[in-house]
Design a protein around this motif. Structure first.
Motif, PDB file in Angstrom:
ATOM      1  N   UNK A  46       0.847  -1.204   0.000  1.00 52.28           N
ATOM      2  CA  UNK A  46       0.000   0.000   0.000  1.00 52.28           C
ATOM      3  C   UNK A  46       0.876   1.245   0.000  1.00 52.28           C
ATOM      4  N   UNK A  47       1.928   1.246   0.833  1.00 52.06           N
ATOM      5  CA  UNK A  47       2.847   2.379   0.888  1.00 52.06           C
ATOM      6  C   UNK A  47       3.531   2.585  -0.456  1.00 52.06           C
ATOM      7  N   UNK A  48       3.949   1.504  -1.097  1.00 52.02           N
ATOM      8  CA  UNK A  48       4.596   1.590  -2.399  1.00 52.02           C
ATOM      9  C   UNK A  48       3.635   2.178  -3.440  1.00 52.02           C
ATOM     10  N   UNK A  49       2.394   1.742  -3.424  1.00 51.58           N
ATOM     11  CA  UNK A  49       1.394   2.266  -4.358  1.00 51.58           C
ATOM     12  C   UNK A  49       1.161   3.761  -4.122  1.00 51.58           C
ATOM     13  N   UNK A  50       0.992   4.163  -2.870  1.00 52.30           N
ATOM     14  CA  UNK A  50       0.752   5.576  -2.558  1.00 52.30           C
ATOM     15  C   UNK A  50       1.957   6.426  -2.943  1.00 52.30           C
ATOM     16  N   UNK A  51       3.148   5.935  -2.690  1.00 51.37           N
ATOM     17  CA  UNK A  51       4.373   6.653  -3.035  1.00 51.37           C
ATOM     18  C   UNK A  51       4.446   6.897  -4.540  1.00 51.37           C
ATOM     19  N   UNK A  52       4.138   5.883  -5.329  1.00 47.41           N
ATOM     20  CA  UNK A  52       4.195   6.019  -6.783  1.00 47.41           C
ATOM     21  C   UNK A  52       3.100   6.929  -7.326  1.00 47.41           C
ATOM     22  N   UNK A  53       1.905   6.837  -6.787  1.00 47.66           N
ATOM     23  CA  UNK A  53       0.820   7.711  -7.250  1.00 47.66           C
ATOM     24  C   UNK A  53       1.162   9.166  -6.961  1.00 47.66           C
ATOM     25  N   UNK A  54       1.609   9.462  -5.737  1.00 48.14           N
ATOM     26  CA  UNK A  54       1.978  10.836  -5.400  1.00 48.14           C
ATOM     27  C   UNK A  54       3.180  11.306  -6.197  1.00 48.14           C
ATOM     28  N   UNK A  55       4.142  10.444  -6.368  1.00 48.04           N
ATOM     29  CA  UNK A  55       5.348  10.827  -7.102  1.00 48.04           C
ATOM     30  C   UNK A  55       5.099  11.141  -8.561  1.00 48.04           C
ATOM     31  N   UNK A  56       4.069  10.563  -9.126  1.00 53.46           N
ATOM     32  CA  UNK A  56       3.775  10.818 -10.529  1.00 53.46           C
ATOM     33  C   UNK A  56       2.690  11.875 -10.724  1.00 53.46           C
ATOM     34  N   UNK A  57       1.810  12.076  -9.745  1.00 54.48           N
ATOM     35  CA  UNK A  57       0.722  13.041  -9.897  1.00 54.48           C
ATOM     36  C   UNK A  57       1.110  14.444  -9.430  1.00 54.48           C
ATOM     37  N   UNK A  58       1.838  14.556  -8.337  1.00 54.23           N
ATOM     38  CA  UNK A  58       2.147  15.867  -7.766  1.00 54.23           C
ATOM     39  C   UNK A  58       2.979  16.775  -8.666  1.00 54.23           C
ATOM     40  N   UNK A  59       3.934  16.266  -9.436  1.00 50.48           N
ATOM     41  CA  UNK A  59       4.671  17.178 -10.310  1.00 50.48           C
ATOM     42  C   UNK A  59       3.812  17.837 -11.395  1.00 50.48           C
ATOM     43  N   UNK A  60       2.588  17.370 -11.602  1.00 51.26           N
ATOM     44  CA  UNK A  60       1.720  17.980 -12.610  1.00 51.26           C
ATOM     45  C   UNK A  60       1.048  19.250 -12.093  1.00 51.26           C
ATOM     46  N   UNK A  61       0.964  19.442 -10.785  1.00 52.80           N
ATOM     47  CA  UNK A  61       0.226  20.585 -10.246  1.00 52.80           C
ATOM     48  C   UNK A  61       0.896  21.942 -10.469  1.00 52.80           C
ATOM     49  N   UNK A  75       5.567  30.798 -10.796  1.00 53.52           N
ATOM     50  CA  UNK A  75       5.055  29.429 -10.728  1.00 53.52           C
ATOM     51  C   UNK A  75       5.692  28.554 -11.806  1.00 53.52           C
ATOM     52  N   UNK A  76       5.843  29.093 -13.000  1.00 57.07           N
ATOM     53  CA  UNK A  76       6.475  28.332 -14.080  1.00 57.07           C
ATOM     54  C   UNK A  76       7.931  28.032 -13.749  1.00 57.07           C
ATOM     55  N   UNK A  77       8.635  28.990 -13.152  1.00 58.75           N
ATOM     56  CA  UNK A  77      10.028  28.755 -12.760  1.00 58.75           C
ATOM     57  C   UNK A  77      10.100  27.683 -11.670  1.00 58.75           C
ATOM     58  N   UNK A  78       9.149  27.708 -10.741  1.00 54.32           N
ATOM     59  CA  UNK A  78       9.103  26.668  -9.719  1.00 54.32           C
ATOM     60  C   UNK A  78       8.841  25.296 -10.319  1.00 54.32           C
ATOM     61  N   UNK A  79       7.968  25.240 -11.310  1.00 54.40           N
ATOM     62  CA  UNK A  79       7.690  23.971 -11.984  1.00 54.40           C
ATOM     63  C   UNK A  79       8.931  23.472 -12.719  1.00 54.40           C
ATOM     64  N   UNK A  80       9.644  24.382 -13.360  1.00 53.20           N
ATOM     65  CA  UNK A  80      10.876  23.994 -14.049  1.00 53.20           C
ATOM     66  C   UNK A  80      11.931  23.519 -13.041  1.00 53.20           C
ATOM     67  N   UNK A  81      12.018  24.189 -11.907  1.00 55.99           N
ATOM     68  CA  UNK A  81      12.944  23.766 -10.865  1.00 55.99           C
ATOM     69  C   UNK A  81      12.593  22.397 -10.308  1.00 55.99           C
TER      70      UNK A  81
END
Length: 109
Positions: free
Chosen positions: A18-33, A69-75
């Protein structure tokens, strides 16, 4: 990236899975925000502009806020591939806000 076929579970997942699944979902979804927020502000989406207007943020600041915000996303993207940049970005804001002389932490609610 490795893609696997999702199969029904024969037995419940243990805590590590469960931890592995949550880690991967957050790791792939959060950089899109952050890029989404920058894009929405720069194109003046109504759901972004209305709160800025309500809070009294001058229109002349909106482009600069979108650029920040765009610079933060690039960073963030650079930090994903260059670990040193990611680590420095992670510790930078905390050091400046809590260790500056003459600053106090916000009151607890």
């Amino acid at each position: 990236m490795c893609w696997t076929v999702v199969q029904p579970l024969d037995e419940p997942m243990d805590l590590i899975e469960v931890w592995h699944l949550a880690w991967n979902v957050n790791g792939h979804a959060c950089p899109a925000y952050p890029p989404m927020g920058a894009f929405s502000l720069l194109r003046r989406a109504e759901w972004v502009v209305k709160p800025l207007t309500d809070y009294g943020v001058p229109r002349s600041w909106w482009t600069w806020l979108g650029a920040a915000k765009a610079a933060g996303a690039a960073g963030l993207l650079v930090g994903l591939f260059v670990p040193v940049v990611g680590a420095l970005a992670g510790i930078g804001p905390d050091r400046r806000t809590t260790d500056s002389p003459g600053t106090r932490p916000p009151p607890r609610c």
